[in-house]
Design an enzyme around this catalytic site. Structure first.
Site, PDB file in Angstrom:
ATOM      1  N   HIS A 171       0.820  -1.232   0.020  1.00  0.00           N
ATOM      2  CA  HIS A 171      -0.003  -0.047   0.291  1.00  0.00           C
ATOM      3  C   HIS A 171       0.844   1.265   0.052  1.00  0.00           C
ATOM      4  CE1 HIS A 171      -2.723   3.190   1.466  1.00  0.00           C
ATOM      5  NE2 HIS A 171      -3.698   2.244   1.411  1.00  0.00           N
ATOM      6  N   GLU A 274      -0.936   1.092  -5.538  1.00  0.00           N
ATOM      7  CA  GLU A 274      -0.589  -0.007  -4.728  1.00  0.00           C
ATOM      8  C   GLU A 274      -0.745  -1.129  -5.491  1.00  0.00           C
ATOM      9  OE1 GLU A 274      -3.901   0.530  -1.488  1.00  0.00           O
ATOM     10  OE2 GLU A 274      -3.805   2.680  -1.779  1.00  0.00           O
TER      11      GLU A 274
HETATM   12  O1  TA6 Z   1      -6.058   1.903  -0.274  1.00  0.00           O
HETATM   13  C1  TA6 Z   1      -6.803   3.067  -0.156  1.00  0.00           C
HETATM   14  C2  TA6 Z   1      -7.661   2.712   1.287  1.00  0.00           C
HETATM   15  O2  TA6 Z   1      -8.474   1.398   1.298  1.00  0.00           O
HETATM   16  C3  TA6 Z   1      -8.515   3.897   1.450  1.00  0.00           C
HETATM   17  O3  TA6 Z   1      -9.962   3.544   1.365  1.00  0.00           O
HETATM   18  C4  TA6 Z   1      -8.258   4.105   2.832  1.00  0.00           C
HETATM   19  O4  TA6 Z   1      -8.907   3.490   3.716  1.00  0.00           O
HETATM   20  C5  TA6 Z   1      -6.678   3.751   2.809  1.00  0.00           C
HETATM   21  O5  TA6 Z   1      -6.801   2.582   2.198  1.00  0.00           O
HETATM   22  C6  TA6 Z   1      -6.000   4.010   4.192  1.00  0.00           C
HETATM   23  O6  TA6 Z   1      -6.600   3.019   4.903  1.00  0.00           O
HETATM   24  P1  TA6 Z   1      -5.782   2.966   6.607  1.00  0.00           P
HETATM   25  O7  TA6 Z   1      -6.241   1.933   7.125  1.00  0.00           O
HETATM   26  O8  TA6 Z   1      -4.233   3.038   6.207  1.00  0.00           O
HETATM   27  O9  TA6 Z   1      -6.125   4.264   7.155  1.00  0.00           O
END
Ligand code: TA6
Length: 302
Positions: A171, A274
């Site tokens: 991510h 990601e």
């Molecule tokens: O990858 C995008 C996502 O799924 C967004 O929807 C947002 O939730 C982001 O990840 C960050 O998530 P986190 O749990 O790290 O705050």
């Protein structure tokens, strides 16, 4: 009393290239220095926090307002989302993006490679807490290679005697000069789920630009991508394998403020692209099968 820090430095430190320190929130950090690029990696989550090629601006973004602590996810770097991506399929009490990024990983080996690259291999430490969330024996390793490029390989082995379905993602938060000016290339024509519009399925037309909250899962694509950044006068080349989805995310103003660890205008300097297997692209592993999610980041002039 010998601490883990002492043991790591005794067993793995390499003079002028690799050593371990205690960072904010009591996290143990591996600090990697090579002639081509430097990085820092938290043992918790085997989480790459920073990566900066020699002579370049940092490639990986880490919020100045990130909160550090045992069991806390870090805002920035390369969080490992495993063994599911997003909300758990049936239990809303389980952590979003799985537990891998907030538990301890053990350092298995360090290799000093040709052309001064350093490779570190971590394995997630299973526990009663992890088994309570994921009662399957699927050892997972994160293999991180630091040099002119940053390479990350998340390798999952299905050690069960039944098939197992895994969702995963690296991510990654990239540093950009001004997210309003960048373009993302490589996903043209791909279908995506628009999480800002009720998860509707849409098709990408042309390059991706960011002018509001963007949260998209691009599907059935193993494409390499490129972020073109006119503010920093560079391209970030993203190549991957073992990935069938690419997630593009910027929280924009309101969501970033709500999250509380982006800081004022933090959203302007970051972009998540990601390398993933998410939504309908989750992977099913036969008994004994190894699934490798691999990504590589390198900068080039614009
Ligand atoms: O990858 C995008 C996502 O799924 C967004 O929807 C947002 O939730 C982001 O990840 C960050 O998530 P986190 O749990 O790290 O705050």
């Amino acid at each position: 009393m010998t601490t883990l820090l002492d043991t790591l430095n005794r067993n793995f430190a390499i003079k002028d290239k690799l050593h371990f320190v205690e960072g904010s929130g009591g996290l143990i950090i591996a600090e990697v220095t090579t002639q081509h690029g430097n990085a820092s990696i938290a043992l918790q989550g085997a989480h790459v926090m920073t990566f900066t090629p020699a002579g370049e601006q940092p490639v990986i973004w880490l919020s100045d307002f990130a909160k550090f602590g045992r069991g806390k996810s870090i805002r920035g770097g390369v969080p490992v989302c495993w063994p599911w991506f997003g909300p758990h399929v049936s239990d809303p009490k389980l952590p979003g993006h799985g537990y891998a990024r907030t538990v301890d990983w053990r350092l298995i080996q360090v290799q000093s490679l040709s052309d001064d690259r350093i490779r570190l291999e971590f394995e997630l430490e299973e526990s009663t807490a992890t088994r309570a969330q994921w009662p399957h024996h699927t050892p997972v390793r994160n293999i991180i290679t630091v040099g002119r490029a940053l390479e990350v390989e998340l390798a999952t082995t299905n050690a069960c005697d039944t098939p197992i379905t895994i969702g995963d993602a690296l991510h990654t938060y990239f540093k950009v000069g001004d997210v309003r000016r960048i373009t993302i290339h490589g996903l043209e024509g791909c279908d995506y789920l628009d999480k800002v519009d009720g998860g509707k399925r849409k098709q990408q037309s042309g390059a991706i630009t960011i002018g509001q909250e963007v949260d998209r899962i691009y599907l059935n694509t193993g494409s390499n991508c490129e972020i073109r950044d006119p503010s920093l006068q560079r391209r970030i080349k993203i190549s991957s394998s073992g990935s069938h989805s690419t997630v593009v995310w910027n929280p924009w103003i309101e969501k970033a403020n709500k999250m509380g660890d982006f800081g004022p205008d933090g959203y302007l300097g970051m972009l998540c692209v990601e390398t993933a297997n998410a939504a309908e692209d989750v992977v099913s592993l036969a008994p004994g099968q190894v699934h490798r999610l691999v990504t590589r980041y390198e900068v080039a002039p614009l």
